[in-house]
Design an enzyme around this catalytic site. Structure first.
Site, PDB file in Angstrom:
ATOM      1  N   HIS A   1       0.818  -1.235   0.109  1.00 39.49           N
ATOM      2  CA  HIS A   1       0.013   0.029   0.017  1.00 39.49           C
ATOM      3  C   HIS A   1       0.833   1.161  -0.155  1.00 39.49           C
ATOM      4  O   HIS A   1       1.795   1.516   0.572  1.00 39.49           O
ATOM      5  CB  HIS A   1      -0.902   0.090   1.242  1.00 39.49           C
TER       6      HIS A   1
ATOM      7  N   GLU B   1       8.438   0.850  -2.887  1.00 41.00           N
ATOM      8  CA  GLU B   1       7.410  -0.210  -3.040  1.00 41.00           C
ATOM      9  C   GLU B   1       8.302  -1.238  -3.918  1.00 41.00           C
ATOM     10  O   GLU B   1       8.382  -2.607  -3.492  1.00 41.00           O
ATOM     11  CB  GLU B   1       6.379   0.064  -4.090  1.00 41.00           C
TER      12      GLU B   1
END
Length: 226
Positions: A122, A187
């Site tokens: 996320h 990420e």
């Protein structure tokens, strides 16, 4: 391979993962690259998308990975769709599911079949800014720091035990787009690392906390699902 049941973690031998996507698949590519570089000891057994036009499907095919497109329109309801996902993943002996931009809520069939075996990444420092467009949420709130979080998936949106996080600065002249680019870099670094931690098995969940165990601790056997 059948595995002994446990409520705590994973057999380090069971390294077949399924990746669920809806879009471009850049985090999928980071997994493929990490496997190729020897930083992630895993096999991507299948990539599944709910959209036939997802660019990530082509990324998977280019890497020689099996792909499936399951359209929600072909199923009577969400439960039937999720059960179809379970069936396809089990057929391919998948033991860990990685959500990589999968734009659907995970329902009871998946959660019950793969308890503590579904990961998500996320683009915020959870529990701040859950849900969609987290990068813009952070920018609009004027925070100085945001980031990325890998967590176990539970029934509550973006609320599972946190495996890893990485902070990303937000500058005065940033835009939501520039913040997103900076988060995406983290990420791509963070997700393969978190997957490796989970697959290695030296961890447990205490309450809502993900706890890593010492290196000398015995790895937890993978729960194969009922």
């Amino acid at each position: 391979m059948p595995t002994e049941k446990s409520e705590k973690g994973y057999d380090p031998v069971s390294r077949r993962i399924g990746v669920l996507i809806s879009g471009r698949g850049s985090n999928l590519q980071s997994m493929v690259d990490a496997i190729g570089a020897g930083r992630l000891n895993a096999t991507i057994a299948v990539v599944v998308s709910n959209r036939s036009d997802a660019a990530g499907l082509q990324r998977a095919r280019a890497a020689g990975i099996e792909t499936l497109c399951l359209s929600p329109r072909d199923y009577p309801d969400r439960l039937a769709y999720d059960q179809a996902l379970v069936d396809h993943l089990r057929t391919r002996d998948v033991h860990l599911i990685c959500l990589a931009g999968f734009m659907r809520l995970v329902g009871p069939p998946l959660l019950e079949a793969f308890p503590n075996r579904i990961l998500n990444i996320h683009p915020s420092l959870l529990p701040a800014f859950p849900g969609v467009d987290a990068q813009r949420q952070a920018w609009e709130h004027g925070v100085g720091i945001t980031g990325a979080t890998v967590h176990l998936v539970t029934a509550e949106l973006d609320n599972g035990p946190i495996i890893l996080q990485s902070a990303v600065p937000v500058y005065d002249d940033d835009t939501p787009e520039s913040v997103s680019v900076r988060i995406l870099v983290e990420e791509h670094r963070l997700y393969p690392e978190a997957i490796q931690i989970v697959l290695d098995g030296r961890w447990k969940v205490e309450g809502r906390k993900f706890r890593r165990l010492p290196a000398e601790a015995s790895a937890m056997p993978l729960q194969a699902g009922s």
